[in-house]
Design an enzyme around this catalytic site. Sequence first.
Site, mmCIF file in Angstrom:
data_model
loop_
_atom_site.group_PDB
_atom_site.id
_atom_site.type_symbol
_atom_site.label_atom_id
_atom_site.label_comp_id
_atom_site.label_asym_id
_atom_site.label_seq_id
_atom_site.Cartn_x
_atom_site.Cartn_y
_atom_site.Cartn_z
ATOM 1 N N TRP A 196 34.890 41.750 58.642
ATOM 2 C CA TRP A 196 33.478 42.149 58.580
ATOM 3 C C TRP A 196 33.060 42.212 57.112
ATOM 4 O O TRP A 196 33.767 42.838 56.300
ATOM 5 C CB TRP A 196 33.327 43.517 59.259
ATOM 6 C CG TRP A 196 31.940 44.083 59.238
ATOM 7 C CD1 TRP A 196 30.772 43.412 59.502
ATOM 8 C CD2 TRP A 196 31.576 45.437 58.955
ATOM 9 N NE1 TRP A 196 29.705 44.267 59.401
ATOM 10 C CE2 TRP A 196 30.175 45.523 59.066
ATOM 11 C CE3 TRP A 196 32.285 46.585 58.622
ATOM 12 C CZ2 TRP A 196 29.476 46.707 58.860
ATOM 13 C CZ3 TRP A 196 31.602 47.766 58.422
ATOM 14 C CH2 TRP A 196 30.210 47.822 58.542
ATOM 15 N N ASP A 252 39.972 49.660 63.012
ATOM 16 C CA ASP A 252 38.520 49.811 63.073
ATOM 17 C C ASP A 252 38.085 49.484 64.497
ATOM 18 O O ASP A 252 38.279 48.358 64.966
ATOM 19 C CB ASP A 252 37.860 48.850 62.070
ATOM 20 C CG ASP A 252 36.346 49.049 61.992
ATOM 21 O OD1 ASP A 252 35.823 49.930 62.699
ATOM 22 O OD2 ASP A 252 35.694 48.320 61.218
ATOM 23 N N LYS A 259 27.340 50.748 69.002
ATOM 24 C CA LYS A 259 27.165 49.699 70.005
ATOM 25 C C LYS A 259 27.398 50.225 71.420
ATOM 26 O O LYS A 259 26.608 49.970 72.310
ATOM 27 C CB LYS A 259 28.110 48.520 69.765
ATOM 28 C CG LYS A 259 28.557 48.335 68.350
ATOM 29 C CD LYS A 259 27.589 47.553 67.505
ATOM 30 C CE LYS A 259 27.959 47.710 66.050
ATOM 31 N NZ LYS A 259 27.381 46.772 65.148
HETATM 32 C C1 LMR Z 1 27.302 43.461 62.196
HETATM 33 O O1 LMR Z 1 28.383 43.063 61.785
HETATM 34 O O2 LMR Z 1 26.316 42.725 62.348
HETATM 35 C C2 LMR Z 1 27.162 44.917 62.573
HETATM 36 O O3 LMR Z 1 28.375 45.569 62.437
HETATM 37 C C3 LMR Z 1 26.068 45.590 61.846
HETATM 38 C C4 LMR Z 1 26.319 45.787 60.391
HETATM 39 O O4 LMR Z 1 26.105 46.903 59.920
HETATM 40 O O5 LMR Z 1 26.706 44.854 59.693
#
Ligand code: LMR
Length: 396
Positions: A130, A211, A246
């Site tokens: 992420w 996570d 979510k």
């Molecule tokens: C995403 O990856 O789109 C979500 O987890 C929202 C974010 O805060 O990035």
Amino acid sequence: MFETLPLLPADPILGLSIAYAKDTNPLKVDLGVGVYKNDAGVTPIMAAVAAAEKVRIQQETSKAYTPPAGYPGANEACTKLVFGAGHPAVETNRVRTIQTPGGCGALRVAAELIQRAKRGASLWVSTPTWANHIPLLGSAGLTLKEYPYYDYETHSINFAAMLETLKQIPRGDLVLLHACCHNPSGADLSREQWNQIADLCEANGLIPFVDMAYQGFGEGLEEDTYGLRLLSSRLPEVIIAISFSKNFGLYRERAGALSFVFANEAQANAGNSQLLSVTRALYSMPPAHGAALIDIILHSDELTKVWSDELTLMRERIAGLRVNLVKSLNQLQTQRDFSFIANERGMFSFLGLSVEQVHKLKNDYSIYMTDTSRISVAGLTAEKLDYVSSAIVSVL
Ligand code: LMR
């Protein structure tokens, strides 16, 4: 003083929502940020949440501070949701859970506690991971290192390469793992792979940092915790950052939790005192509203059922969209096989497009996704599916 600060580009994920909101094209489609949408393109307030809000308005008699760890009832319920009933780490009183401002807050507080225990500790993250993991955890001072994960050619996890790298890392290093619905790839570890990771962490003294932002969006509320429950039953120390954005649809309420499994009860008490001193120095106490709703829902059998049934429908809707997108894309062209999208889980998959192709989709068709061609599948609707697949095919 601040004249030295340069202007920064918009956030690679949140910036898309702002650009999308400004777009006046009626055909626009938001496949950017990971936010669940229904078939009308709306992010609904879940029925159990709406019902719990009514209860809360009646019950709340004060706005005085909550305890530093948040509502005890919510923490106990979250612990049960994540670890299940009778988990050995919980039974031996080695787990401590606190509420946090969203999953981001949980990740950051965990990073700060790691820093207190071992300044500059190495944390291994998947390639890719992420986008926000890097600034969120790196700016706390952790040393971020990478292990291979997603293979863009085969559209699957390169597990051999992942394991090979993890085998080389020193004792006491931390490994960031996605509990389910890997963000951004949608490629999840199988049970057999989790078992092998648990073996490796145990043999080599690695500390898992899990996570979990999508519990219930992969295979199910219980199924999605397989890896973290296994690790927590076998290892002395495990960190789990939890988001309720979510699965309770509580995005803006910033509802999250952080669970630490410690080696023994005395260390759990000491660790918990340190956690609360970290949060006191950062923000004193977590936001109350979202956690109060979770407390109400998880302490009512009726609301828990309403909530988990709705979550099941959300998960099934995304799975259905995945299948329909693949069908539509594979019908329109034969040069690429998109079947992998139907096998992936959670909100995201990579389309495998170049940055130029992604920009063309945005500029010519008002279809928004991150530059990596990660799509948030939940942003599709039945109505827009053909429009999106034709546009994708036109840029191939
Ligand atoms: C995403 O990856 O789109 C979500 O987890 C929202 C974010 O805060 O990035």
